[in-house]
Design a protein around this motif. Sequence first.
Motif, PDB file in Angstrom:
ATOM      1  N   THR A 199      39.201  41.387  47.586  1.00 26.68           N
ATOM      2  CA  THR A 199      38.146  41.995  46.790  1.00 26.68           C
ATOM      3  C   THR A 199      38.330  43.508  46.768  1.00 26.68           C
ATOM      4  OG1 THR A 199      36.665  42.173  48.694  1.00 26.68           O
ATOM      5  CG2 THR A 199      36.523  40.167  47.384  1.00 26.68           C
ATOM      6  N   GLU A 200      37.688  44.146  45.825  1.00 23.63           N
ATOM      7  CA  GLU A 200      37.845  45.590  45.640  1.00 23.63           C
ATOM      8  C   GLU A 200      37.431  46.373  46.882  1.00 23.63           C
ATOM      9  OE1 GLU A 200      36.151  49.101  42.643  1.00 23.63           O
ATOM     10  OE2 GLU A 200      35.572  46.997  42.371  1.00 23.63           O
ATOM     11  N   THR A 254      36.970  50.700  33.897  1.00 21.20           N
ATOM     12  CA  THR A 254      37.378  49.519  34.659  1.00 21.20           C
ATOM     13  C   THR A 254      36.601  48.302  34.197  1.00 21.20           C
ATOM     14  OG1 THR A 254      37.815  50.893  36.606  1.00 21.20           O
ATOM     15  CG2 THR A 254      37.644  48.518  36.955  1.00 21.20           C
ATOM     16  N   LYS A 273      35.817  44.672  35.358  1.00 22.01           N
ATOM     17  CA  LYS A 273      35.880  44.059  36.683  1.00 22.01           C
ATOM     18  C   LYS A 273      34.853  42.932  36.783  1.00 22.01           C
ATOM     19  CE  LYS A 273      33.944  46.490  40.000  1.00 22.01           C
ATOM     20  NZ  LYS A 273      33.567  47.586  40.919  1.00 22.01           N
ATOM     21  N   ALA A 333      40.958  40.042  31.936  1.00 24.71           N
ATOM     22  CA  ALA A 333      40.619  41.468  31.878  1.00 24.71           C
ATOM     23  C   ALA A 333      41.610  42.272  31.047  1.00 24.71           C
ATOM     24  CB  ALA A 333      40.536  42.038  33.291  1.00 24.71           C
ATOM     25  N   GLY A 371      46.465  46.479  35.358  1.00 27.78           N
ATOM     26  CA  GLY A 371      45.549  45.361  35.510  1.00 27.78           C
ATOM     27  C   GLY A 371      46.222  44.128  36.066  1.00 27.78           C
ATOM     28  N   ASP A 379      41.592  39.477  36.717  1.00 28.28           N
ATOM     29  CA  ASP A 379      40.152  39.653  36.926  1.00 28.28           C
ATOM     30  C   ASP A 379      39.726  41.113  36.890  1.00 28.28           C
ATOM     31  OD1 ASP A 379      41.300  40.507  39.280  1.00 28.28           O
ATOM     32  OD2 ASP A 379      40.079  39.259  40.600  1.00 28.28           O
ATOM     33  N   ARG A 380      40.683  42.009  36.648  1.00 25.78           N
ATOM     34  CA  ARG A 380      40.373  43.443  36.682  1.00 25.78           C
ATOM     35  C   ARG A 380      41.431  44.201  35.885  1.00 25.78           C
ATOM     36  NH1 ARG A 380      37.978  47.203  40.422  1.00 25.78           N
ATOM     37  NH2 ARG A 380      39.157  49.150  40.570  1.00 25.78           N
ATOM     38  N   CYS A 381      41.004  45.238  35.157  1.00 26.36           N
ATOM     39  CA  CYS A 381      41.961  46.090  34.442  1.00 26.36           C
ATOM     40  C   CYS A 381      41.346  47.486  34.297  1.00 26.36           C
ATOM     41  CB  CYS A 381      42.286  45.506  33.067  1.00 26.36           C
ATOM     42  SG  CYS A 381      43.650  46.343  32.226  1.00 26.36           S
ATOM     43  N   CYS A 382      42.185  48.514  34.473  1.00 20.07           N
ATOM     44  CA  CYS A 382      41.724  49.905  34.417  1.00 20.07           C
ATOM     45  C   CYS A 382      42.566  50.705  33.430  1.00 20.07           C
ATOM     46  CB  CYS A 382      41.828  50.573  35.787  1.00 20.07           C
ATOM     47  SG  CYS A 382      40.959  49.747  37.126  1.00 20.07           S
TER      48      CYS A 382
END
Length: 480
Positions: free
Chosen positions: A82-83, A205, A207, A225, A248, A257-260
């Motif tokens: 997790t983040e 982000t 998320k 994401a 990401g 599940d996440r991209c910035c």
Amino acid sequence: MEDKKAMEAIIQYFKDISKIPRCSGNEKAVSDFLLGFAGQCGIEAIQDQYLNIIMKIPASEGYESAPTVMLQGHMDMVCVKTEETIHDFETDPLQLQEKDGFISAVGTSLGADNGIAVAYMMAIAADRELRHPELECVITTSEETGMDGAIGLETENLNAQILINLDSEEEGVFLASSAGGVNNIVKLDVKRGNGYGHECCSQITIKGLMGGHSGSEIDKGRANAINLMGRFMAELDPDVFGIRSINGGTKRNAIADRCCIEIVSSLESVKALEDKARNMEERFRKEFKSAEPELKIEISKASSNGGTIDKKGMEKLVRFLRLVPNGVQTMSPDVPGLVDSSINLGLIRTRDNQIEITSSVRSSLKSLKDEINGRVALICSLIGAEMELEADYPGWEFVSKSYIRDVMKDAYRELSGKEPSIEAIHAGLECGFFKEKMPHLDIISMGPDMSGVHSARERLDKASAERTWDLLVKTLEKIT
């Protein structure tokens, strides 16, 4: 060994290997541990150049004439966290926890895929009271990143006629076929420049997405994401906002599940960016109301070092992300509910003057894999990007008659009083490589209930793991 004591031993073996970092590509320590464990048990064992482990366990008395059985799983795991979790997968042991009958890890993936298979094989190697044919326990490496261990495994000294793969994730469901796959890697060269004043640099982000396995969970309607970020970027005016980087996803075979992205703009444009983030979050949350209840788009400050991707490069990137296929492509016309082909945008990374996008393409039919890759290649030709394929692995085709399938079905009925389900899976199993190397093998795949595989939500149903162990033992007893 009594059933309860056997399960206690299995859980302890799983805890033992969970203390050893074993992300794909970092298996030397756990491979050495397994080799040493076999030696302690007085079991003949081989460690090959790929760090695969082969343990040969003699037949029990009365089973000398039974066909040799290969038990097979992999020692590596998908490592995600997790983040907010602080964990170094290269050095730190997993922190296991047990709650409400489930085993999980604190803030990270659990590695029950496929550590529980390793624990089962360790328990068999250590137990002289079990009744079974001659066994060849094959524990491979780097399954999660291309099946390199299975590809490199030399099978000349293996005598198995039956293969029981232990890499399935649903109790009472026996797999009789699996998809093939290939990694699709796209590289887009870009130029950099300035021109936005460098007054403000922001990070956007996306998320909170569910993520999950890009094979077995690709049909759950979950958001990707990277795909969503492509849609967000398409809404930005390139004369106002410059993109400095995009990164990401965590693994090629996990739904991103996440991209910035890092965005450069004038200070006056930040308010418009904040409004855009809120509007797009609202839009995406409506579209994925049930599938992605925790979806968020956050905006924060970022450092202002480095130039932005030029407008032409940004245009090419946005076009690719908007046009590239993602998710389920075709469903099987013969097996209800079975995905026939898919593509998952797993990773996107900014590397100086190049953007690299890695996708996982899957299908039980080579022609459908080729069709998807052909479409991606066509998009690349339109924007001047390069595409390459790697880690191509074969599918495992269904056969109508199978001795081991019949034996396991009988054992399952005897233990549970229920009828098992025989299914195909839209995910890659090493069974395809073993069938290719040893065409005579009679193969089945089974395993206990797991959920959240390839994510920090991964957990193992302890009671199911015990019942699956009982089924494995009963099946081996019935092979004659």
